[in-house]
Design a protein around this motif. Structure first.
Motif, PDB file in Angstrom:
ATOM      1  N   SER A 187       0.821  -1.218   0.000  1.00  0.00           N
ATOM      2  CA  SER A 187       0.000   0.000   0.000  1.00  0.00           C
ATOM      3  C   SER A 187       0.856   1.270   0.000  1.00  0.00           C
ATOM      4  O   SER A 187       0.486   2.277  -0.587  1.00  0.00           O
ATOM      5  CB  SER A 187      -0.973  -0.009   1.184  1.00  0.00           C
ATOM      6  OG  SER A 187      -0.291   0.304   2.377  1.00  0.00           O
ATOM      7  N   ILE A 188       1.998   1.216   0.649  1.00  0.00           N
ATOM      8  CA  ILE A 188       2.795   2.459   0.726  1.00  0.00           C
ATOM      9  C   ILE A 188       3.769   2.617  -0.442  1.00  0.00           C
ATOM     10  O   ILE A 188       4.279   3.714  -0.678  1.00  0.00           O
ATOM     11  CB  ILE A 188       3.562   2.592   2.068  1.00  0.00           C
ATOM     12  CG1 ILE A 188       4.570   1.451   2.259  1.00  0.00           C
ATOM     13  CG2 ILE A 188       2.598   2.691   3.245  1.00  0.00           C
ATOM     14  CD1 ILE A 188       5.486   1.638   3.454  1.00  0.00           C
ATOM     15  N   THR A 189       4.019   1.506  -1.172  1.00  0.00           N
ATOM     16  CA  THR A 189       4.950   1.625  -2.312  1.00  0.00           C
ATOM     17  C   THR A 189       4.233   1.563  -3.660  1.00  0.00           C
ATOM     18  O   THR A 189       4.774   1.989  -4.683  1.00  0.00           O
ATOM     19  CB  THR A 189       5.990   0.482  -2.300  1.00  0.00           C
ATOM     20  OG1 THR A 189       5.288  -0.762  -2.356  1.00  0.00           O
ATOM     21  CG2 THR A 189       6.883   0.524  -1.090  1.00  0.00           C
ATOM     22  N   GLY A 190       3.023   0.956  -3.638  1.00  0.00           N
ATOM     23  CA  GLY A 190       2.315   0.747  -4.901  1.00  0.00           C
ATOM     24  C   GLY A 190       2.955  -0.365  -5.716  1.00  0.00           C
ATOM     25  O   GLY A 190       2.671  -0.511  -6.905  1.00  0.00           O
ATOM     26  N   GLU A 191       3.826  -1.147  -5.107  1.00  0.00           N
ATOM     27  CA  GLU A 191       4.492  -2.236  -5.830  1.00  0.00           C
ATOM     28  C   GLU A 191       4.113  -3.582  -5.227  1.00  0.00           C
ATOM     29  O   GLU A 191       3.558  -3.654  -4.130  1.00  0.00           O
ATOM     30  CB  GLU A 191       6.005  -2.046  -5.771  1.00  0.00           C
ATOM     31  CG  GLU A 191       6.415  -0.689  -6.334  1.00  0.00           C
ATOM     32  CD  GLU A 191       7.851  -0.643  -6.753  1.00  0.00           C
ATOM     33  OE1 GLU A 191       8.310  -1.632  -7.348  1.00  0.00           O
ATOM     34  OE2 GLU A 191       8.498   0.376  -6.488  1.00  0.00           O
ATOM     35  N   ASP A 192       4.447  -4.636  -5.942  1.00  0.00           N
ATOM     36  CA  ASP A 192       4.120  -5.978  -5.467  1.00  0.00           C
ATOM     37  C   ASP A 192       5.322  -6.888  -5.723  1.00  0.00           C
ATOM     38  O   ASP A 192       5.816  -6.962  -6.850  1.00  0.00           O
ATOM     39  CB  ASP A 192       2.889  -6.494  -6.234  1.00  0.00           C
ATOM     40  CG  ASP A 192       2.332  -7.762  -5.608  1.00  0.00           C
ATOM     41  OD1 ASP A 192       3.079  -8.431  -4.857  1.00  0.00           O
ATOM     42  OD2 ASP A 192       1.153  -8.071  -5.865  1.00  0.00           O
ATOM     43  N   THR A 193       5.816  -7.538  -4.713  1.00  0.00           N
ATOM     44  CA  THR A 193       6.994  -8.409  -4.893  1.00  0.00           C
ATOM     45  C   THR A 193       6.588  -9.867  -5.037  1.00  0.00           C
ATOM     46  O   THR A 193       7.449 -10.750  -5.076  1.00  0.00           O
ATOM     47  CB  THR A 193       7.958  -8.282  -3.697  1.00  0.00           C
ATOM     48  OG1 THR A 193       7.270  -8.723  -2.518  1.00  0.00           O
ATOM     49  CG2 THR A 193       8.455  -6.871  -3.517  1.00  0.00           C
ATOM     50  N   GLY A 194       5.297 -10.150  -5.062  1.00  0.00           N
ATOM     51  CA  GLY A 194       4.837 -11.531  -5.162  1.00  0.00           C
ATOM     52  C   GLY A 194       4.981 -12.285  -3.857  1.00  0.00           C
ATOM     53  O   GLY A 194       4.995 -13.506  -3.818  1.00  0.00           O
ATOM     54  N   TYR A 195       5.080 -11.542  -2.780  1.00  0.00           N
ATOM     55  CA  TYR A 195       5.224 -12.154  -1.463  1.00  0.00           C
ATOM     56  C   TYR A 195       3.999 -13.001  -1.150  1.00  0.00           C
ATOM     57  O   TYR A 195       2.868 -12.593  -1.400  1.00  0.00           O
ATOM     58  CB  TYR A 195       5.372 -11.047  -0.408  1.00  0.00           C
ATOM     59  CG  TYR A 195       5.591 -11.541   1.004  1.00  0.00           C
ATOM     60  CD1 TYR A 195       6.872 -11.696   1.510  1.00  0.00           C
ATOM     61  CD2 TYR A 195       4.517 -11.838   1.826  1.00  0.00           C
ATOM     62  CE1 TYR A 195       7.087 -12.139   2.797  1.00  0.00           C
ATOM     63  CE2 TYR A 195       4.714 -12.280   3.121  1.00  0.00           C
ATOM     64  CZ  TYR A 195       6.000 -12.424   3.603  1.00  0.00           C
ATOM     65  OH  TYR A 195       6.197 -12.860   4.884  1.00  0.00           O
ATOM     66  N   ASN A 196       4.247 -14.182  -0.605  1.00  0.00           N
ATOM     67  CA  ASN A 196       3.141 -15.043  -0.199  1.00  0.00           C
ATOM     68  C   ASN A 196       3.496 -15.644   1.154  1.00  0.00           C
ATOM     69  O   ASN A 196       4.444 -16.427   1.270  1.00  0.00           O
ATOM     70  CB  ASN A 196       2.931 -16.150  -1.258  1.00  0.00           C
ATOM     71  CG  ASN A 196       1.826 -17.104  -0.852  1.00  0.00           C
ATOM     72  OD1 ASN A 196       1.235 -16.982   0.223  1.00  0.00           O
ATOM     73  ND2 ASN A 196       1.543 -18.059  -1.730  1.00  0.00           N
ATOM     74  N   ALA A 197       2.728 -15.252   2.171  1.00  0.00           N
ATOM     75  CA  ALA A 197       3.041 -15.686   3.534  1.00  0.00           C
ATOM     76  C   ALA A 197       2.983 -17.193   3.684  1.00  0.00           C
ATOM     77  O   ALA A 197       3.618 -17.760   4.572  1.00  0.00           O
ATOM     78  CB  ALA A 197       2.085 -15.017   4.519  1.00  0.00           C
ATOM     79  N   ASP A 198       2.214 -17.854   2.803  1.00  0.00           N
ATOM     80  CA  ASP A 198       2.074 -19.311   2.906  1.00  0.00           C
ATOM     81  C   ASP A 198       3.123 -20.058   2.069  1.00  0.00           C
ATOM     82  O   ASP A 198       3.158 -21.289   2.085  1.00  0.00           O
ATOM     83  CB  ASP A 198       0.678 -19.742   2.448  1.00  0.00           C
ATOM     84  CG  ASP A 198      -0.400 -19.148   3.334  1.00  0.00           C
ATOM     85  OD1 ASP A 198      -0.124 -19.032   4.556  1.00  0.00           O
ATOM     86  OD2 ASP A 198      -1.467 -18.772   2.833  1.00  0.00           O
ATOM     87  N   ALA A 199       3.927 -19.301   1.345  1.00  0.00           N
ATOM     88  CA  ALA A 199       4.922 -19.957   0.477  1.00  0.00           C
ATOM     89  C   ALA A 199       6.086 -20.488   1.306  1.00  0.00           C
ATOM     90  O   ALA A 199       6.194 -20.198   2.507  1.00  0.00           O
ATOM     91  CB  ALA A 199       5.437 -18.963  -0.556  1.00  0.00           C
ATOM     92  N   GLY A 200       6.949 -21.235   0.680  1.00  0.00           N
ATOM     93  CA  GLY A 200       8.107 -21.793   1.374  1.00  0.00           C
ATOM     94  C   GLY A 200       9.085 -20.692   1.783  1.00  0.00           C
ATOM     95  O   GLY A 200       9.005 -19.554   1.304  1.00  0.00           O
ATOM     96  N   PHE A 201      10.021 -21.098   2.638  1.00  0.00           N
ATOM     97  CA  PHE A 201      10.965 -20.147   3.209  1.00  0.00           C
ATOM     98  C   PHE A 201      11.769 -19.401   2.136  1.00  0.00           C
ATOM     99  O   PHE A 201      11.891 -18.175   2.168  1.00  0.00           O
ATOM    100  CB  PHE A 201      11.902 -20.896   4.160  1.00  0.00           C
ATOM    101  CG  PHE A 201      12.844 -20.019   4.908  1.00  0.00           C
ATOM    102  CD1 PHE A 201      12.384 -19.223   5.963  1.00  0.00           C
ATOM    103  CD2 PHE A 201      14.183 -19.946   4.557  1.00  0.00           C
ATOM    104  CE1 PHE A 201      13.254 -18.396   6.650  1.00  0.00           C
ATOM    105  CE2 PHE A 201      15.051 -19.114   5.240  1.00  0.00           C
ATOM    106  CZ  PHE A 201      14.581 -18.343   6.291  1.00  0.00           C
ATOM    107  N   ALA A 202      12.280 -20.167   1.152  1.00  0.00           N
ATOM    108  CA  ALA A 202      13.139 -19.565   0.126  1.00  0.00           C
ATOM    109  C   ALA A 202      12.367 -18.528  -0.698  1.00  0.00           C
ATOM    110  O   ALA A 202      12.889 -17.447  -1.011  1.00  0.00           O
ATOM    111  CB  ALA A 202      13.698 -20.649  -0.781  1.00  0.00           C
ATOM    112  N   VAL A 203      11.112 -18.859  -1.044  1.00  0.00           N
ATOM    113  CA  VAL A 203      10.293 -17.931  -1.846  1.00  0.00           C
ATOM    114  C   VAL A 203      10.023 -16.648  -1.061  1.00  0.00           C
ATOM    115  O   VAL A 203      10.124 -15.537  -1.569  1.00  0.00           O
ATOM    116  CB  VAL A 203       8.954 -18.623  -2.244  1.00  0.00           C
ATOM    117  CG1 VAL A 203       8.048 -17.664  -3.005  1.00  0.00           C
ATOM    118  CG2 VAL A 203       9.236 -19.868  -3.074  1.00  0.00           C
ATOM    119  N   LYS A 204       9.699 -16.853   0.223  1.00  0.00           N
ATOM    120  CA  LYS A 204       9.418 -15.684   1.073  1.00  0.00           C
ATOM    121  C   LYS A 204      10.661 -14.805   1.218  1.00  0.00           C
ATOM    122  O   LYS A 204      10.585 -13.578   1.165  1.00  0.00           O
ATOM    123  CB  LYS A 204       8.966 -16.148   2.470  1.00  0.00           C
ATOM    124  CG  LYS A 204       7.464 -16.262   2.580  1.00  0.00           C
ATOM    125  CD  LYS A 204       6.960 -16.242   4.002  1.00  0.00           C
ATOM    126  CE  LYS A 204       7.601 -17.325   4.851  1.00  0.00           C
ATOM    127  NZ  LYS A 204       6.787 -17.646   6.034  1.00  0.00           N
TER     128      LYS A 204
END
Lengths: 452, 386
Positions: A187-204
């Motif tokens: 919300s504060i950057t207007g960007e999206d890094t594809g972060y997924n809290a449920d994803a594996g450690f390496a992806v996060k």
């Protein structure tokens, strides 16, 4: 009548003598109408009512919201209105303890304070970055952005990375922490890094790394975040001014937990805190409160700004050895040429010499040049100089002498030595200053093998 | 009419004068903190640099201090471990303090950076920096005139304002103020009565002990509390733990201290099971889940302790009003399970049929993770099932 007149004059004189200091303007007592209103409601109804306050832009609830957002994890003390006290506040022990039954109520109060833009909440929001619940921390970080303060960004990043940035030893719901941190960062950057809290450690971790890069780039460019307010300036809000000023006095009061938290709040406020710190120093000098001066010196060490440096150069010349020593240590954190010059000058004073030497050790090559040229017949200082030279030269000089101090029979020497070695080598090699001699020897051998 | 006005004005004036006089203590404390009015300022700087130099004239006192935990305030391995070798610098002001009078009576001192092996040293209490002088309770001896410490008498020595800067960080003085010991009169007792008792030194001089018996002194610890257990007619065991000797909470001072009530149950089959029955301490600030379920005098609660194959024990505990002291009304730490002065915890323990006897032990731990082997066993009592 002459007698009455004399008595009246005497009374007036006595009153004048009894209370010489004019009190600053005191805020009117605020009723806790909202707290009374939600008393006895279900947790959900309480939260909804607090959010309604924000939704409907209801005014006059600041005091209630400030109280609702508090938790023992943030502070050891309450700031309580006191009409007789300077700035209109005093501290009281925080007594609302025990299991955390209302984290979302705190979040609702933080959200309401943000939406209503209650600038008086600025100090409290800075302390809420230590809240035991990560979602409260994340929302405090967002609220601070809207108040023009970026102190919570590192907390958001740490939560996205799955780390606990607070001083507490545990963290509730790390996935929830990462998810809300990611939502706020988006919300504060207007960007999206594809972060997924449920994803594996390496992806996060990869997504969190991208967040760190985006924040670093944004910080370097000076480009504002979405919804970011202007940094707070003294005079923007009278109530906020009084509250921040009061915190600059808390660092000089009795309880050490109060000191620690007030210092943390002022440091997080950054450059905006500097006028308040300067006034706090003036009050500390006027009342001969060395504790306040020493505490404010520590605060200045955490605020990288030319004005911090100027204040510290003054404080390092203070008569009180601890004030001067803490100012010296703070100058080390700034590490500027003016800081090195002030530290070099401080070497002449035995009372501040050890702190100045240690600080020069952290000033890199500029510090090393001063340390190489300096000699004295002060045995304590000689040992500190050895370690400082080791640090300033990035472990190229005074290696054997520094390693020998790790095996000193004096525990203070060992404590000093390992603190420096750890800063230089980024490891303590398992060394324990109070461990037995064999264990210390083994750790020192390991540390020697890591020397560059 | 004018007489009435005069009377009212005089009344108001008296009131103000009284108020002003009562404020005197505060004003004095502030002046003392600034260090000038009560002392004669010596022209020459005081030449002593180390507490060890004091031994030239005060050998017995320095020996007592060397044997005290004040002198080990920095070097004590336990403190070193808890403060991570004092990397936590907020611990230093009380473990390596500069003179109290430098910052002010009752105010927290600031830290020094030398003579770590002297911990809380002579200068902490006895040096008046603004006066260039060491201060003592007096009377001064014959050598005082030429002594390098340039001594002078001061009633400040012995005042609680010298202890409070560090020991009231966790409200010990506030607790004491709520006891009957704090009331002026025959029963008045302060820090000095227990922790600086009067002693007759080998030299024949009567003085106050500089060993400061406290948390590391088994005798004073044992005097602080009592443990009594007996089997009642209904077969239950009545157990009472009381703070009968401490003029503040038991255990006292800071959050590292803990007192545990433990029990070893012996089964009729000879098996033994040990369990903790209760713990008295003020939890660390980050221990959010530690709850004090006996918030006020008269509060009660029931709980159960499992003894595995021996069954389970039902426990009923009541917080009993203090004897000899008023009920404390100012509670600094609601989650603290410490026992305030004069108060008791009365337990009724219902033993399962398989238990033959039980031995209760009261352990004092200088930090909550200390093992029984390192802790001090204060009291024990054994009772047999009927």
């Amino acid at each position: 009548m002459r007698v009455e007149g004399t008595v009246l004059a005497g009374l007036l004189l006595l009153c004048a003598c009894s209370d010489p200091a004019p009190m600053p303007q005191v805020p009117p007592a605020t009723e806790h109408k909202l707290i009374a209103e939600i008393h006895g409601l279900t947790p959900e109804a309480r939260i909804q009512r607090v959010l309604d306050v924000a939704e409907k832009h209801e005014q006059g609830h600041a005091a209630s919201l400030l109280q609702l957002m508090k938790d023992r994890s943030q502070v050891a003390f309450h700031i309580v209105r006191d009409a007789k006290a300077p700035f209109g506040w005093k501290v009281e022990e925080f007594t609302d303890t025990g299991a955390d039954t209302r984290p979302m109520e705190r979040v609702a109060a933080i959200v309401a304070l943000q939406r209503l833009q209650v600038r008086e909440a600025l100090p409290d929001l800075l302390l809420a970055l230590d809240d035991r619940h990560p979602v409260a921390v994340n929302h405090a970080a967002l609220a601070l952005i809207t108040f023009g303060c970026r102190a919570g960004l590192q907390h958001l990043l740490a939560h996205a990375e799955g780390r606990n940035p607070t001083t507490l030893e545990f963290m509730a719901s790390p996935a929830f922490a990462g998810e809300t941190a990611d939502a706020i960062l988006r919300s504060i950057t207007g960007e999206d890094t594809g972060y997924n809290a449920d994803a594996g450690f390496a992806v996060k971790q990869e997504a969190a790394r991208r967040w760190r890069n985006i924040i670093a780039e944004r910080t370097a460019s000076g480009r504002p975040f979405v919804g970011e307010g202007k940094p707070y300036q003294q005079g923007d809000d009278a109530a906020a001014d009084r509250r921040i000023s009061f915190m600059a006095d808390v660092v000089g009061q009795m309880q050490f937990l109060y000191h620690e938290q007030a210092r943390r709040m002022l440091t997080r406020l950054g450059a905006s805190a500097l006028p308040f710190v300067r006034e706090g120093i003036e009050r500390g000098r006027a009342t001969k409160n060395a504790t306040q001066l020493a505490g404010l010196a520590q605060v200045l060490g955490g605020i990288v700004h030319p004005n911090s440096e100027a204040l510290l150069v003054e404080l390092v010349r203070e008569r009180h050895p601890t004030v001067a020593s803490r100012a010296a240590a703070a100058l080390a954190q700034l590490g500027t040429p003016a800081a090195v010059a002030a530290l070099k000058q401080a070497l002449a004073d035995a009372a501040v010499r050890l702190a100045a030497l240690e600080a020069l050790g952290q000033a890199g090559e500029a510090g090393a040049a001063v340390l190489r040229a300096w000699t004295s017949d002060d045995a304590d200082a000689d040992k500190v100089r050895t370690l400082a030279l080791f640090e300033a030269s990035a472990a190229r000089e005074a290696r054997n002498e520094s390693m020998a101090l790790l095996l000193s029979s004096n525990v203070a020497d060992r404590n000093r030595a390992i603190a420096v070695v750890q800063r230089v080598l980024k490891t303590d090699g398992g060394y324990q200053a109070m461990g037995d001699a064999a264990a210390r020897n083994a750790a020192v051998e390991l540390l020697r093998s890591r020397l560059p | 009419m004018s007489r009435l006005i005069l009377f009212l004005l005089l009344l108001a004036l008296s009131g103000l004068l009284l108020w002003h006089l009562l404020r005197g203590d505060e004003a004095t404390a502030i002046n003392v903190a600034e260090g000038t009015p009560n002392f004669e300022v010596r022209a020459e700087p005081m030449r002593l640099q180390s507490s060890m130099e004091c031994a030239a004239c005060h050998a017995e006192v320095v020996r007592e201090w060397q044997d005290s935990w004040h002198s080990r305030a920095y070097t004590d391995p336990e403190v070193q471990a808890l403060s991570k070798g004092f990397q936590d610098k907020d611990c230093l002001p009380c473990h390596l303090p500069r003179p109290v009078l430098e910052t002010g009576l009752s105010l927290r001192p600031l830290e020094r950076d030398r003579r770590h092996d002297e911990g809380v040293d002579c200068f902490t209490c006895h040096f008046a920096p603004e006066a260039n002088s060491m201060i003592g309770r007096g009377p001064l001896g014959a050598g005082a005139r030429t002594a390098p410490c340039q001594p002078q008498e001061s009633a400040i020595i012995g005042s609680l304002g010298l202890c409070a800067p560090c020991h009231n960080q966790h409200k010990v003085h506030e607790e004491w103020k709520q006891t009957s010991y704090a009331l002026e009169g025959a029963n008045y007792k302060d820090c000095n009565d227990c922790h600086m008792p009067q002693i007759l030194r080998a030299s024949g001089v009567v003085g106050r002990s500089h060993r400061y018996p406290g948390a590391h002194d088994t005798d004073i610890l044992r005097r602080a509390a009592t443990l009594a257990a007996e089997t009642e007619s209904d077969g239950a065991v009545q157990l009472v733990v009381s703070n009968t000797g401490a003029g503040h909470n038991f255990p006292t001072d800071e959050r590292h201290r803990a007192v545990d009530l433990e029990a070893t149950f012996v089964g009729k089959d000879g098996s033994r099971v040990s369990r903790r029955v209760d713990r008295y301490r003020n939890p660390y600030r980050t221990e959010f889940e530690v709850r004090n379920l006996l918030r006020s005098v008269g509060a009660e609660r029931d709980y159960q302790i499992s003894l595995a194959s021996l069954g389970s024990v039902d426990v009923h505990v009541k917080r009993v009003a203090p004897v000899g002291h008023p009920v404390q009304t100012t509670v600094a730490y609601p989650e603290s399970t410490q026992i305030p002065a004069g108060e008791s915890r009365r337990y009724k323990v219902f033993l399962p049929p398989a238990v033959e006897s039980v031995t209760f032990r009261l352990y004092y731990r200088t930090q909550p993770f200390q093992t029984d082997a390192d802790a001090v066993l204060l009291h024990e009592a054994t009772v047999h099932a009927r």
